[in-house]
Design a protein around this motif. Structure first.
Motif, mmCIF file in Angstrom:
data_model
loop_
_atom_site.group_PDB
_atom_site.id
_atom_site.type_symbol
_atom_site.label_atom_id
_atom_site.label_comp_id
_atom_site.label_asym_id
_atom_site.label_seq_id
_atom_site.Cartn_x
_atom_site.Cartn_y
_atom_site.Cartn_z
ATOM 1 N N LEU A 131 6.567 -1.728 -13.059
ATOM 2 C CA LEU A 131 6.965 -0.562 -12.285
ATOM 3 C C LEU A 131 5.737 0.180 -11.752
ATOM 4 C CD1 LEU A 131 9.399 1.085 -11.359
ATOM 5 C CD2 LEU A 131 9.179 2.427 -13.445
ATOM 6 N N LEU A 132 4.701 0.282 -12.563
ATOM 7 C CA LEU A 132 3.456 0.913 -12.123
ATOM 8 C C LEU A 132 2.828 0.127 -10.973
ATOM 9 C CD1 LEU A 132 1.212 3.062 -12.524
ATOM 10 C CD2 LEU A 132 0.138 1.419 -14.082
ATOM 11 N N LEU A 133 2.799 -1.192 -11.095
ATOM 12 C CA LEU A 133 2.257 -2.018 -10.016
ATOM 13 C C LEU A 133 3.055 -1.849 -8.733
ATOM 14 C CD1 LEU A 133 1.342 -5.350 -11.821
ATOM 15 C CD2 LEU A 133 -0.211 -3.694 -10.810
ATOM 16 N N PHE A 134 4.378 -1.776 -8.850
ATOM 17 C CA PHE A 134 5.229 -1.594 -7.678
ATOM 18 C C PHE A 134 4.939 -0.259 -6.999
ATOM 19 C CE2 PHE A 134 9.186 -0.001 -5.789
ATOM 20 C CZ PHE A 134 9.383 -0.993 -4.838
ATOM 21 N N VAL A 135 4.817 0.803 -7.790
ATOM 22 C CA VAL A 135 4.523 2.125 -7.225
ATOM 23 C C VAL A 135 3.150 2.129 -6.561
ATOM 24 C CG1 VAL A 135 4.063 4.540 -7.843
ATOM 25 C CG2 VAL A 135 6.066 3.372 -8.769
ATOM 26 N N LEU A 136 2.163 1.495 -7.184
ATOM 27 C CA LEU A 136 0.822 1.435 -6.590
ATOM 28 C C LEU A 136 0.818 0.649 -5.282
ATOM 29 C CD1 LEU A 136 -1.444 0.947 -9.728
ATOM 30 C CD2 LEU A 136 -1.202 2.987 -8.312
ATOM 31 N N MET A 137 1.571 -0.441 -5.237
ATOM 32 C CA MET A 137 1.649 -1.218 -3.991
ATOM 33 C C MET A 137 2.324 -0.415 -2.883
ATOM 34 S SD MET A 137 2.278 -5.212 -4.954
ATOM 35 C CE MET A 137 3.820 -4.964 -5.797
ATOM 36 N N MET A 138 3.378 0.326 -3.221
ATOM 37 C CA MET A 138 4.043 1.163 -2.223
ATOM 38 C C MET A 138 3.109 2.259 -1.716
ATOM 39 S SD MET A 138 6.928 0.242 -1.313
ATOM 40 C CE MET A 138 7.262 -1.449 -1.659
ATOM 41 N N ALA A 139 2.340 2.847 -2.623
ATOM 42 C CA ALA A 139 1.378 3.877 -2.216
ATOM 43 C C ALA A 139 0.303 3.281 -1.309
ATOM 44 C CB ALA A 139 0.744 4.517 -3.441
ATOM 45 N N MET A 140 -0.131 2.077 -1.618
ATOM 46 C CA MET A 140 -1.142 1.421 -0.800
ATOM 47 C C MET A 140 -0.601 1.117 0.595
ATOM 48 S SD MET A 140 -3.498 -1.740 -2.039
ATOM 49 C CE MET A 140 -2.541 -3.095 -1.440
ATOM 50 N N ILE A 141 0.621 0.657 0.682
ATOM 51 C CA ILE A 141 1.229 0.370 1.978
ATOM 52 C C ILE A 141 1.377 1.649 2.793
ATOM 53 C CG2 ILE A 141 3.397 -0.369 3.079
ATOM 54 C CD1 ILE A 141 3.661 -2.433 0.789
ATOM 55 N N TYR A 142 1.797 2.728 2.143
ATOM 56 C CA TYR A 142 1.977 3.996 2.851
ATOM 57 C C TYR A 142 0.642 4.542 3.363
ATOM 58 C CZ TYR A 142 3.336 8.786 3.822
ATOM 59 O OH TYR A 142 3.545 9.983 4.424
ATOM 60 N N THR A 143 -0.410 4.484 2.547
ATOM 61 C CA THR A 143 -1.714 4.973 3.008
ATOM 62 C C THR A 143 -2.255 4.117 4.141
ATOM 63 O OG1 THR A 143 -2.820 3.729 1.251
ATOM 64 C CG2 THR A 143 -2.340 6.051 0.822
ATOM 65 N N ASN A 144 -2.004 2.813 4.100
ATOM 66 C CA ASN A 144 -2.411 1.935 5.193
ATOM 67 C C ASN A 144 -1.689 2.322 6.482
ATOM 68 O OD1 ASN A 144 -3.642 -0.106 6.575
ATOM 69 N ND2 ASN A 144 -2.300 -1.702 5.798
ATOM 70 N N HIS A 145 -0.419 2.663 6.359
ATOM 71 C CA HIS A 145 0.351 3.102 7.522
ATOM 72 C C HIS A 145 -0.239 4.385 8.096
ATOM 73 C CE1 HIS A 145 3.760 3.925 10.101
ATOM 74 N NE2 HIS A 145 3.931 5.100 9.501
ATOM 75 N N LEU A 146 -0.599 5.330 7.237
ATOM 76 C CA LEU A 146 -1.201 6.585 7.699
ATOM 77 C C LEU A 146 -2.544 6.341 8.383
ATOM 78 C CD1 LEU A 146 -0.438 9.047 4.769
ATOM 79 C CD2 LEU A 146 0.659 8.918 6.999
ATOM 80 N N VAL A 147 -3.331 5.435 7.828
ATOM 81 C CA VAL A 147 -4.635 5.119 8.419
ATOM 82 C C VAL A 147 -4.447 4.510 9.804
ATOM 83 C CG1 VAL A 147 -6.628 3.583 8.204
ATOM 84 C CG2 VAL A 147 -5.882 4.922 6.248
ATOM 85 N N ASN A 148 -3.467 3.627 9.968
ATOM 86 C CA ASN A 148 -3.207 3.031 11.280
ATOM 87 C C ASN A 148 -2.807 4.090 12.298
ATOM 88 O OD1 ASN A 148 -3.837 0.439 10.535
ATOM 89 N ND2 ASN A 148 -1.735 -0.118 10.035
ATOM 90 N N GLN A 149 -2.002 5.064 11.882
ATOM 91 C CA GLN A 149 -1.629 6.148 12.788
ATOM 92 C C GLN A 149 -2.850 6.961 13.199
ATOM 93 O OE1 GLN A 149 1.398 8.371 10.742
ATOM 94 N NE2 GLN A 149 3.052 7.266 11.775
ATOM 95 N N LYS A 150 -3.735 7.244 12.254
ATOM 96 C CA LYS A 150 -4.941 8.015 12.569
ATOM 97 C C LYS A 150 -5.847 7.244 13.525
ATOM 98 C CE LYS A 150 -4.130 11.508 9.904
ATOM 99 N NZ LYS A 150 -3.818 12.812 10.427
ATOM 100 N N ILE A 151 -5.943 5.939 13.337
ATOM 101 C CA ILE A 151 -6.774 5.119 14.233
ATOM 102 C C ILE A 151 -6.221 5.161 15.648
ATOM 103 C CG2 ILE A 151 -7.411 2.722 14.749
ATOM 104 C CD1 ILE A 151 -7.755 2.310 11.738
#
Length: 121
Positions: A37-57
């Protein structure tokens, strides 16, 4: 009450079991579900931050294009300003020399030679 553990032999994990999701029913996974469950939450957080970074770019690229456009507009305006300043300075020099600007433009004279006139010369 103590947990009852059975030492039954586990069958070998196959690719089909992974695709079907049968590996989630194994006893090892059930014992460590918190880590999964911790790994799943960390992967979701990583995907979300990547999405935010793409928007900023994307926004940075749009802003870069706008700055380039404004720089070119500024350069164009400065060149026109320099030209106007040069014209006003030239006008002052002309006025000092008591030269006046033309009220009407000069006419261009076209002279056509007659074919008979050209032969006599």
């Amino acid at each position: 009450m103590a947990k009852k553990t059975t030492n039954r032999p586990q069958k070998k994990l196959t690719f089909i079991d992974i695709i079907k999701g049968n590996f989630l029913n194994r006893d090892e996974v059930k014992a460590h579900y918190k880590y999964f469950l911790l790994l799943f939450v960390l992967m979701m957080a990583m995907i979300y931050t990547n999405h935010l970074v793409n928007q900023k770019i994307k926004t940075v690229n749009i802003l870069k294009e706008e700055t380039e456009e404004y720089k070119s507009r500024n350069a164009y305006a400065q060149s026109k300003l320099i030209k106007v300043k040069m014209e006003s300075e030239l006008g002052k020099e002309v006025a000092r020399d008591s030269l006046m600007t033309l009220e009407s433009h000069p006419h261009k004279l076209l002279i056509k030679l007659d074919s008979t006139y050209a032969k006599t010369e």
